[in-house]
Scaffold this motif. Structure first.
Motif, PDB file in Angstrom:
ATOM      1  N   LYS A   2       0.838  -1.200   0.000  1.00 44.51           N
ATOM      2  CA  LYS A   2       0.000   0.000   0.000  1.00 44.51           C
ATOM      3  C   LYS A   2       0.876   1.254   0.000  1.00 44.51           C
ATOM      4  O   LYS A   2       0.592   2.224  -0.711  1.00 44.51           O
ATOM      5  CB  LYS A   2      -0.916   0.015   1.223  1.00 44.51           C
ATOM      6  N   ARG A   3       1.930   1.225   0.805  1.00 44.72           N
ATOM      7  CA  ARG A   3       2.821   2.395   0.866  1.00 44.72           C
ATOM      8  C   ARG A   3       3.495   2.626  -0.483  1.00 44.72           C
ATOM      9  O   ARG A   3       3.661   3.777  -0.918  1.00 44.72           O
ATOM     10  CB  ARG A   3       3.871   2.198   1.967  1.00 44.72           C
TER      11      ARG A   3
ATOM     12  N   ASP B 149      -9.208   4.925  -2.719  1.00 45.19           N
ATOM     13  CA  ASP B 149      -9.209   4.863  -1.259  1.00 45.19           C
ATOM     14  C   ASP B 149      -9.981   3.640  -0.757  1.00 45.19           C
ATOM     15  O   ASP B 149      -9.575   3.005   0.223  1.00 45.19           O
ATOM     16  CB  ASP B 149      -9.820   6.137  -0.673  1.00 45.19           C
ATOM     17  N   SER B 150     -11.082   3.307  -1.430  1.00 44.85           N
ATOM     18  CA  SER B 150     -11.881   2.173  -0.963  1.00 44.85           C
ATOM     19  C   SER B 150     -11.107   0.863  -1.069  1.00 44.85           C
ATOM     20  O   SER B 150     -11.257  -0.030  -0.228  1.00 44.85           O
ATOM     21  CB  SER B 150     -13.187   2.069  -1.771  1.00 44.85           C
ATOM     22  N   ILE B 151     -10.259   0.753  -2.083  1.00 41.67           N
ATOM     23  CA  ILE B 151      -9.468  -0.472  -2.256  1.00 41.67           C
ATOM     24  C   ILE B 151      -8.247  -0.461  -1.345  1.00 41.67           C
ATOM     25  O   ILE B 151      -7.930  -1.467  -0.694  1.00 41.67           O
ATOM     26  CB  ILE B 151      -9.064  -0.635  -3.733  1.00 41.67           C
TER      27      ILE B 151
ATOM     28  N   ALA C 194       6.859  -4.389  -8.892  1.00 39.45           N
ATOM     29  CA  ALA C 194       6.288  -3.767 -10.093  1.00 39.45           C
ATOM     30  C   ALA C 194       5.038  -4.504 -10.571  1.00 39.45           C
ATOM     31  O   ALA C 194       4.023  -3.870 -10.887  1.00 39.45           O
ATOM     32  CB  ALA C 194       7.324  -3.710 -11.207  1.00 39.45           C
ATOM     33  N   SER C 195       5.078  -5.822 -10.637  1.00 42.94           N
ATOM     34  CA  SER C 195       3.899  -6.554 -11.105  1.00 42.94           C
ATOM     35  C   SER C 195       2.755  -6.462 -10.096  1.00 42.94           C
ATOM     36  O   SER C 195       1.580  -6.435 -10.475  1.00 42.94           O
ATOM     37  CB  SER C 195       4.247  -8.020 -11.381  1.00 42.94           C
ATOM     38  N   LYS C 196       3.097  -6.403  -8.816  1.00 39.68           N
ATOM     39  CA  LYS C 196       2.058  -6.279  -7.783  1.00 39.68           C
ATOM     40  C   LYS C 196       1.363  -4.922  -7.885  1.00 39.68           C
ATOM     41  O   LYS C 196       0.138  -4.832  -7.731  1.00 39.68           O
ATOM     42  CB  LYS C 196       2.668  -6.462  -6.397  1.00 39.68           C
ATOM     43  N   VAL C 197       2.128  -3.888  -8.137  1.00 41.68           N
ATOM     44  CA  VAL C 197       1.530  -2.553  -8.311  1.00 41.68           C
ATOM     45  C   VAL C 197       0.633  -2.543  -9.545  1.00 41.68           C
ATOM     46  O   VAL C 197      -0.459  -1.948  -9.532  1.00 41.68           O
ATOM     47  CB  VAL C 197       2.623  -1.471  -8.408  1.00 41.68           C
ATOM     48  N   ALA C 198       1.065  -3.217 -10.609  1.00 37.95           N
ATOM     49  CA  ALA C 198       0.216  -3.318 -11.804  1.00 37.95           C
ATOM     50  C   ALA C 198      -1.104  -4.003 -11.469  1.00 37.95           C
ATOM     51  O   ALA C 198      -2.173  -3.591 -11.944  1.00 37.95           O
ATOM     52  CB  ALA C 198       0.950  -4.088 -12.903  1.00 37.95           C
TER      53      ALA C 198
ATOM     54  N   ARG D 138       0.890   4.155  -2.885  1.00 40.20           N
ATOM     55  CA  ARG D 138       0.609   5.554  -2.548  1.00 40.20           C
ATOM     56  C   ARG D 138       1.790   6.470  -2.861  1.00 40.20           C
ATOM     57  O   ARG D 138       1.612   7.658  -3.148  1.00 40.20           O
ATOM     58  CB  ARG D 138       0.252   5.677  -1.063  1.00 40.20           C
ATOM     59  N   SER D 139       3.001   5.937  -2.830  1.00 46.02           N
ATOM     60  CA  SER D 139       4.192   6.767  -3.020  1.00 46.02           C
ATOM     61  C   SER D 139       4.362   7.253  -4.453  1.00 46.02           C
ATOM     62  O   SER D 139       5.090   8.217  -4.702  1.00 46.02           O
ATOM     63  CB  SER D 139       5.444   5.981  -2.617  1.00 46.02           C
ATOM     64  N   GLY D 140       3.713   6.566  -5.400  1.00 51.57           N
ATOM     65  CA  GLY D 140       3.887   6.929  -6.799  1.00 51.57           C
ATOM     66  C   GLY D 140       5.259   6.567  -7.333  1.00 51.57           C
ATOM     67  O   GLY D 140       5.735   7.166  -8.311  1.00 51.57           O
ATOM     68  N   PHE D 141       5.915   5.592  -6.715  1.00 50.16           N
ATOM     69  CA  PHE D 141       7.260   5.177  -7.131  1.00 50.16           C
ATOM     70  C   PHE D 141       7.277   4.736  -8.592  1.00 50.16           C
ATOM     71  O   PHE D 141       8.227   4.979  -9.323  1.00 50.16           O
ATOM     72  CB  PHE D 141       7.748   4.045  -6.223  1.00 50.16           C
TER      73      PHE D 141
END
Length: 233
Positions: A54-55, A208-210, A142-146, A58-61
Motif C-alpha cells: 500500500k505504501r 481509497d476504498s481499495i 512492479a507486477s504487484k503494483v500493476a 501511494r508513493s507513486g514510485f
C-alpha cells in the motif's frame, strides 16, 4: 481429430464458456485448451493489499499506464526468468492476443520507472469479466503494483469477475480464492451480460476504498497451478 485453427474469434468464444489456451512451453508450437476443475478468482469486494505494498502504491514510485505497450508486456511475460525457467506463452499465443488487443479485448497494465518498463500484466476483457493471463517484473513490486492498478480499473469500470485461472501462493495474499467449475460457469454467464469499461475514470474514492480495505479474516486456500509456471502469478 485435428484441432480447428484457433482464431481470435474462436478464442473469445472459448473464454465465454470458461476455456482458455496454453502451450507446453515457449518453443512448442502446439496449443491446448484448459478447463480447470477449480477456478481461481480475485473477489472485487475482498481484494487485500499488504501494508508495505500500500505504501509503495501511494508513493507513486512507479508510473502506471494502460495499453501503452501491449507488445512489450506480452513479450516480457513470454521470457524465461530466474523464478520461471519455462513459460507457456508461445509465438502463436503472442500473435492471437496481439490481435485481441487490436480488437479492443486484450489489455495491458504497464509499470514504468524512470522511463523503463519494469513490470506489468495482460489479460482479456469480455463483458464484465477480466481474464488475467500473465505478469512479469524486473523491479521489486512492479507486477504487484500493476495488479493493484488493474483492480482500481475493475472497480471503476463495473467488472464483476477477475479470473486468475489458477491459484498461487502469490495470489492468496491478495485474497484470491478457488471456486468449483460449475459455480464459475454460473458466475461467468451472469457477468458476460454486463457492459463493463476498463477505460472508465478511476476516482480517488475508488482508490481509497481499495487501499483502505481490511479483511475480517484471510483464508489460505490450497494452491494449484500449471507445472510450467505462468498465468497471473
Amino acid at each position: 481429430m485435428e484441432m480447428p485453427e484457433i482464431t481470435p474469434e474462436l478464442l473469445l468464444k472459448a473464454y465465454s464458456i470458461g476455456v482458455f489456451p496454453m502451450a507446453e512451453e515457449h518453443d512448442d508450437p502446439d496449443i491446448f485448451w484448459v478447463d480447470p476443475r477449480m477456478r481461481g478468482i480475485l473477489p472485487l469486494d475482498g481484494f487485500h493489499i499488504p501494508r508495505r505494498l500500500k505504501r509503495t502504491v501511494r508513493s507513486g514510485f512507479f508510473d502506471v499506464t494502460l495499453n501503452t505497450d501491449f507488445n512489450a508486456v506480452i513479450e516480457a511475460c513470454a521470457e524465461a526468468a530466474d523464478d520461471r525457467p519455462r513459460t507457456w506463452i508461445n509465438n502463436r499465443i503472442i500473435e492471437l492476443y496481439t490481435s485481441l488487443n487490436q480488437m479492443g479485448h486484450a489489455h495491458s497494465v504497464e509499470c514504468w520507472r524512470e522511463g523503463e518498463l519494469v513490470g506489468g500484466l495482460y489479460g482479456v476483457s469480455l463483458g464484465g469479466v477480466f481474464f488475467g493471463e500473465s505478469m512479469f517484473t524486473r523491479k521489486r513490486d512492479a507486477s504487484k503494483v500493476a495488479l493493484v492498478h488493474l483492480m482500481f480499473r475493475m472497480k471503476a469500470g463495473g467488472f464483476s469477475i477477475v479470473d486468475t485461472q489458477f491459484i498461487t501462493k502469490h495470489l492468496t495474499q491478495f485474497g484470491a480464492v478457488e471456486i468449483p467449475r460449475l459455480r464459475y460457469r454460473e458466475m461467468l454467464a451472469d457477468a458476460l451480460s454486463i457492459r463493463a469499461d476498463i477505460h472508465a475514470p478511476v476516482t480517488n474514492a475508488i482508490v481509497d476504498s481499495i487501499l483502505n480495505f481490511v479483511p475480517a479474516k484471510l483464508d489460505t486456500p490450497t494452491t494449484s497451478k500449471p507445472t510450467q509456471g505462468g498465468k497471473i502469478d
